[in-house]
Write an enzyme that holds these catalytic residues in place. Structure first.
Site, PDB file in Angstrom:
ATOM      1  N   LEU A  58     -14.613 -34.402  20.827  1.00 52.63           N
ATOM      2  CA  LEU A  58     -13.255 -34.770  20.011  1.00 52.63           C
ATOM      3  C   LEU A  58     -13.611 -34.012  18.659  1.00 52.63           C
ATOM      4  CD1 LEU A  58     -12.751 -38.422  21.110  1.00 52.63           C
ATOM      5  CD2 LEU A  58     -11.241 -36.379  21.717  1.00 52.63           C
ATOM      6  N   SER A  59     -12.523 -33.983  17.766  1.00 49.08           N
ATOM      7  CA  SER A  59     -12.713 -33.371  16.567  1.00 49.08           C
ATOM      8  C   SER A  59     -13.776 -34.152  15.927  1.00 49.08           C
ATOM      9  CB  SER A  59     -11.428 -33.291  15.772  1.00 49.08           C
ATOM     10  OG  SER A  59     -10.993 -34.679  15.420  1.00 49.08           O
ATOM     11  N   GLU A  60     -13.720 -35.668  15.963  1.00 45.62           N
ATOM     12  CA  GLU A  60     -14.948 -36.319  15.149  1.00 45.62           C
ATOM     13  C   GLU A  60     -15.189 -37.460  16.126  1.00 45.62           C
ATOM     14  OE1 GLU A  60     -15.329 -34.745  11.589  1.00 45.62           O
ATOM     15  OE2 GLU A  60     -13.259 -34.926  12.454  1.00 45.62           O
ATOM     16  N   THR A  61     -16.682 -37.969  16.116  1.00 40.91           N
ATOM     17  CA  THR A  61     -17.396 -38.870  16.593  1.00 40.91           C
ATOM     18  C   THR A  61     -17.915 -39.988  15.417  1.00 40.91           C
ATOM     19  OG1 THR A  61     -17.743 -37.967  18.687  1.00 40.91           O
ATOM     20  CG2 THR A  61     -19.093 -39.911  18.157  1.00 40.91           C
TER      21      THR A  61
END
Length: 288
Positions: free
Chosen positions: A44-47
């Site tokens: 995902l774009s961020e974790t």
């Protein structure tokens, strides 16, 4: 090893819209290399990784935690939507009883609180300065072709370039614009720009009235071609549009394909409150 993990759609109240982030709750220290491996796996774009700061801390009762953010490619210094997601997991899943949560991050202390069905983030406010077209002409051309650019600003703190399109354009023009963000990498190699914001003044009439401004955000330099809804970009957009519109309270819409809405309030201490709703769409455990 088992780590509780959640997927949260941020800046929306509808599942499968807004900006998704993975959130990991770390009971114990995690090997440094595993942060990146997990973020790459989640893709995902961020974790976001929430960690306890002291041995006796508790995800339900403590009010201060460590927080780090990783894209599939690298660690980043600030991520608004994944902070919203992290606060949502603590408030809604862990039933954290505190009115305000504080996160220790690479961008200093960030605070999150609950308010009327929203989670409010207290973020730094970043100022922009006029940018000479010649220096970034190739990048602008790659982004918007020959569309009319009304204003050009640069935020040195965040390395974001703000490109304001002409007020003559409607929201639909920004939404339908085909942007090949991959081409930005060859157009801008100096390291000056790490994120490109396209923005447009809101329309006070018509079917979309109510939003003060619109935006889209691209960061191929960090491995994110287009980000659905970006808190950190609004830490830049807020200062710009507040100055342009003479307003401290604004409603913004990021018109990516998934879309998301942000409530903005400039504070008197030189920071900005950015509020959004959330939808928790996945709960599970990482096992390795």
């Amino acid at each position: 090893m088992q780590i509780p993990i959640f997927t949260v759609d941020a800046f929306t109240n509808r599942p499968f819209s807004g900006n998704p982030a993975a959130v990991c709750l770390l009971e114990n220290d995690l090997d440094e290399d595993l942060h990146q491996k997990i973020a790459t796996e989640m893709n995902l774009s961020e974790t976001a990784f929430i960690r306890k700061l002291h041995p006796g801390d508790d995800f339900t009762k403590s009010s201060c935690f460590g927080l780090r953010w990783f894209t599939p490619a690298n660690e980043v210094p600030l991520c608004g939507h994944a902070t919203l997601a992290a606060a949502a997991v603590l408030f809604h899943v862990q039933k954290n009883t505190n009115s305000v949560l504080t996160f220790m991050t690479l961008s200093g202390e960030l605070k999150a609180r609950q308010m009327e069905g929203h989670i409010v983030l207290d973020l730094p406010l970043y100022f922009t300065y006029p940018q000479v077209l010649q220096e970034v002409e190739e990048l602008i051309k790659a982004a918007v072709g020959d569309m009319v650019v009304q204003d050009l600003r640069y935020s040195p703190d965040t390395k974001k370039l703000l490109v304001r399109l002409s007020d003559a354009y409607e929201r639909s023009v920004l939404e339908e614009l085909q942007v090949s963000a991959q081409s930005f990498l060859s157009a801008e190699k100096t390291g000056k720009v790490k994120g490109l914001i396209l923005t447009l003044k809101g329309n006070s009439s018509g079917k979309h009235k109510g939003h003060d401004f619109y935006s889209r955000y691209f960061s191929p330099w960090y491995g994110v071609l287009e980000d659905p809804v970006t808190g950190s970009a609004h830490a830049v957009l807020s200062s710009y549009w507040s100055e342009q519109l003479g307003k401290k309270e604004m409603l913004a819409f990021q018109c990516s394909r998934r879309g998301g809405e942000l409530k903005i309030s400039l504070r008197n201490d030189g920071r900005v409150d950015i509020a959004g709703q959330i939808a928790i769409v996945l709960k599970g455990n990482l096992t390795f």
